[in-house]
Design a protein around this motif. Structure first.
Motif, PDB file in Angstrom:
ATOM      1  N   ASP A  68      -2.210   4.509  13.853  1.00 50.51           N
ATOM      2  CA  ASP A  68      -2.916   3.234  13.739  1.00 50.51           C
ATOM      3  C   ASP A  68      -2.918   2.458  15.053  1.00 50.51           C
ATOM      4  O   ASP A  68      -3.881   1.751  15.366  1.00 50.51           O
ATOM      5  CB  ASP A  68      -2.334   2.382  12.598  1.00 50.51           C
ATOM      6  CG  ASP A  68      -0.825   2.178  12.705  1.00 50.51           C
ATOM      7  OD1 ASP A  68      -0.221   2.666  13.684  1.00 50.51           O
ATOM      8  OD2 ASP A  68      -0.260   1.538  11.811  1.00 50.51           O
ATOM      9  N   LEU A  71      -6.001   2.796  17.610  1.00 49.53           N
ATOM     10  CA  LEU A  71      -7.351   2.336  17.291  1.00 49.53           C
ATOM     11  C   LEU A  71      -7.870   1.255  18.227  1.00 49.53           C
ATOM     12  O   LEU A  71      -9.083   1.084  18.357  1.00 49.53           O
ATOM     13  CB  LEU A  71      -7.408   1.832  15.842  1.00 49.53           C
ATOM     14  CG  LEU A  71      -7.039   2.860  14.763  1.00 49.53           C
ATOM     15  CD1 LEU A  71      -7.177   2.242  13.381  1.00 49.53           C
ATOM     16  CD2 LEU A  71      -7.879   4.121  14.886  1.00 49.53           C
ATOM     17  N   ASN A  72      -6.988   0.525  18.900  1.00 48.06           N
ATOM     18  CA  ASN A  72      -7.459  -0.575  19.749  1.00 48.06           C
ATOM     19  C   ASN A  72      -7.938  -0.110  21.115  1.00 48.06           C
ATOM     20  O   ASN A  72      -8.534  -0.887  21.849  1.00 48.06           O
ATOM     21  CB  ASN A  72      -6.357  -1.630  19.917  1.00 48.06           C
ATOM     22  CG  ASN A  72      -5.205  -1.133  20.782  1.00 48.06           C
ATOM     23  OD1 ASN A  72      -4.890   0.049  20.767  1.00 48.06           O
ATOM     24  ND2 ASN A  72      -4.588  -2.042  21.508  1.00 48.06           N
ATOM     25  N   TYR A  77     -11.935   7.008  17.618  1.00 53.08           N
ATOM     26  CA  TYR A  77     -11.264   7.014  16.326  1.00 53.08           C
ATOM     27  C   TYR A  77     -11.469   5.708  15.567  1.00 53.08           C
ATOM     28  O   TYR A  77     -11.623   4.640  16.151  1.00 53.08           O
ATOM     29  CB  TYR A  77      -9.766   7.272  16.510  1.00 53.08           C
ATOM     30  CG  TYR A  77      -9.483   8.445  17.407  1.00 53.08           C
ATOM     31  CD1 TYR A  77     -10.062   9.693  17.149  1.00 53.08           C
ATOM     32  CD2 TYR A  77      -8.680   8.320  18.532  1.00 53.08           C
ATOM     33  CE1 TYR A  77      -9.836  10.772  17.980  1.00 53.08           C
ATOM     34  CE2 TYR A  77      -8.435   9.395  19.364  1.00 53.08           C
ATOM     35  CZ  TYR A  77      -9.019  10.620  19.085  1.00 53.08           C
ATOM     36  OH  TYR A  77      -8.795  11.684  19.911  1.00 53.08           O
ATOM     37  N   SER A  78     -11.442   5.825  14.241  1.00 55.74           N
ATOM     38  CA  SER A  78     -11.519   4.653  13.373  1.00 55.74           C
ATOM     39  C   SER A  78     -10.509   4.819  12.242  1.00 55.74           C
ATOM     40  O   SER A  78      -9.763   5.798  12.200  1.00 55.74           O
ATOM     41  CB  SER A  78     -12.942   4.467  12.831  1.00 55.74           C
ATOM     42  OG  SER A  78     -13.406   5.666  12.230  1.00 55.74           O
ATOM     43  N   ARG A  79     -10.464   3.886  11.323  1.00 60.05           N
ATOM     44  CA  ARG A  79      -9.405   3.847  10.317  1.00 60.05           C
ATOM     45  C   ARG A  79      -9.315   5.136   9.499  1.00 60.05           C
ATOM     46  O   ARG A  79      -8.222   5.574   9.130  1.00 60.05           O
ATOM     47  CB  ARG A  79      -9.629   2.664   9.380  1.00 60.05           C
ATOM     48  CG  ARG A  79      -9.372   1.317  10.031  1.00 60.05           C
ATOM     49  CD  ARG A  79      -9.604   0.191   9.058  1.00 60.05           C
ATOM     50  NE  ARG A  79      -9.320  -1.112   9.671  1.00 60.05           N
ATOM     51  CZ  ARG A  79      -9.468  -2.264   9.043  1.00 60.05           C
ATOM     52  NH1 ARG A  79      -9.898  -2.289   7.790  1.00 60.05           N
ATOM     53  NH2 ARG A  79      -9.189  -3.398   9.660  1.00 60.05           N
ATOM     54  N   GLU A  80     -10.450   5.738   9.191  1.00 57.81           N
ATOM     55  CA  GLU A  80     -10.411   6.943   8.353  1.00 57.81           C
ATOM     56  C   GLU A  80      -9.804   8.148   9.070  1.00 57.81           C
ATOM     57  O   GLU A  80      -9.506   9.164   8.436  1.00 57.81           O
ATOM     58  CB  GLU A  80     -11.816   7.294   7.840  1.00 57.81           C
ATOM     59  CG  GLU A  80     -12.820   7.628   8.917  1.00 57.81           C
ATOM     60  CD  GLU A  80     -13.670   6.436   9.321  1.00 57.81           C
ATOM     61  OE1 GLU A  80     -14.779   6.663   9.833  1.00 57.81           O
ATOM     62  OE2 GLU A  80     -13.219   5.291   9.129  1.00 57.81           O
ATOM     63  N   HIS A  81      -9.607   8.039  10.393  1.00 57.96           N
ATOM     64  CA  HIS A  81      -9.020   9.155  11.139  1.00 57.96           C
ATOM     65  C   HIS A  81      -7.498   9.093  11.215  1.00 57.96           C
ATOM     66  O   HIS A  81      -6.860  10.063  11.638  1.00 57.96           O
ATOM     67  CB  HIS A  81      -9.581   9.182  12.566  1.00 57.96           C
ATOM     68  CG  HIS A  81     -11.034   9.487  12.637  1.00 57.96           C
ATOM     69  ND1 HIS A  81     -11.927   8.733  13.378  1.00 57.96           N
ATOM     70  CD2 HIS A  81     -11.769  10.460  12.042  1.00 57.96           C
ATOM     71  CE1 HIS A  81     -13.132   9.232  13.250  1.00 57.96           C
ATOM     72  NE2 HIS A  81     -13.071  10.279  12.443  1.00 57.96           N
ATOM     73  N   VAL A  82      -6.885   7.989  10.822  1.00 50.72           N
ATOM     74  CA  VAL A  82      -5.425   7.846  10.923  1.00 50.72           C
ATOM     75  C   VAL A  82      -4.741   8.939  10.102  1.00 50.72           C
ATOM     76  O   VAL A  82      -5.075   9.173   8.943  1.00 50.72           O
ATOM     77  CB  VAL A  82      -4.973   6.448  10.441  1.00 50.72           C
ATOM     78  CG1 VAL A  82      -3.451   6.360  10.380  1.00 50.72           C
ATOM     79  CG2 VAL A  82      -5.520   5.373  11.375  1.00 50.72           C
TER      80      VAL A  82
END
Length: 202
Positions: A68, A71-72, A77-82
């Motif tokens: 997580d 992501l910044n 990458y986005s949340r679904e890739h965590v």
């Protein structure tokens, strides 16, 4: 009544602007194979730019999964890739940027599987090293690039200095390589990482 054109009708030549650059040769770019070692903050941006430039093939190597806190600053990458493989997630993230490049994801530990890195480097025309394994890893990759006579780019960030970005470029021929410029104290390690030996380890 006007109708909207399809994307295929709108795109005539996506590389038209860069072709107008003085001394630019898109045919050379179209033949390039980039080996991207590490698909983190530096590598994800490098990969995105290589496919937008029009590289023929981009090989992505990383052992990690997306966290997580990535992501910044890791643009693919986005949340679904965590929790998922970085290289497989990068393929998904690159889909909206890719014009015609073949993207090859390789999920592995580059140090443990060094022989595979040598194989992938032999398929490549340039290496982009963004893996944070330390100076001796960087020396090994620079030595391999020197042995294969292909350009090598080393990039990384320094969190102690406030995430400053450092990029070192070594041409295929001419001038000292990164390893010759670095001051690394353990000569017994360096003797094992010379260009003559670097491609022999599996």
């Amino acid at each position: 009544m006007q109708t909207a054109n399809s994307p295929e009708q709108l795109i005539v030549d996506p590389f038209l602007r860069q072709k107008r650059t003085l001394n630019w040769n898109q045919d050379i770019i179209d033949r390039q194979v980039g080996l991207v070692l590490g698909v983190g903050g530096v590598g994800s941006t490098v990969a995105m730019n290589l496919v937008r430039l029009g590289f023929r093939k981009v090989i992505l190597v990383d052992r990690d999964v997306v966290d997580d806190h990535n992501l910044n600053r890791q643009v693919l990458y986005s949340r679904e890739h965590v929790g998922k493989s970085k290289v497989m997630s990068a393929v998904e993230g690159l889909a909206g940027h890719n014009i015609h490049s073949e993207i090859v994801p390789v999920h592995m530990d580059a140090v443990i599987e060094w022989g595979r890195i040598v194989e992938l480097a032999r398929e490549s025309t340039c290496i982009f090293n963004g893996i944070d394994y330390g100076d001796y890893w960087d020396y090994a990759v620079a030595s391999l690039a020197y042995k294969l006579r292909i350009p090598h780019v080393l990039g990384g960030t320094d969190p102690i200095a406030g995430h400053t970005l450092s990029v070192d470029f070594t041409k295929a021929e001419g001038g000292p390589c990164w390893g010759c410029l670095a001051e690394l104290p353990r000569t017994e390690i360096l003797r094992q990482l010379t260009p003559d030996l670097i491609g022999t380890y599996s």
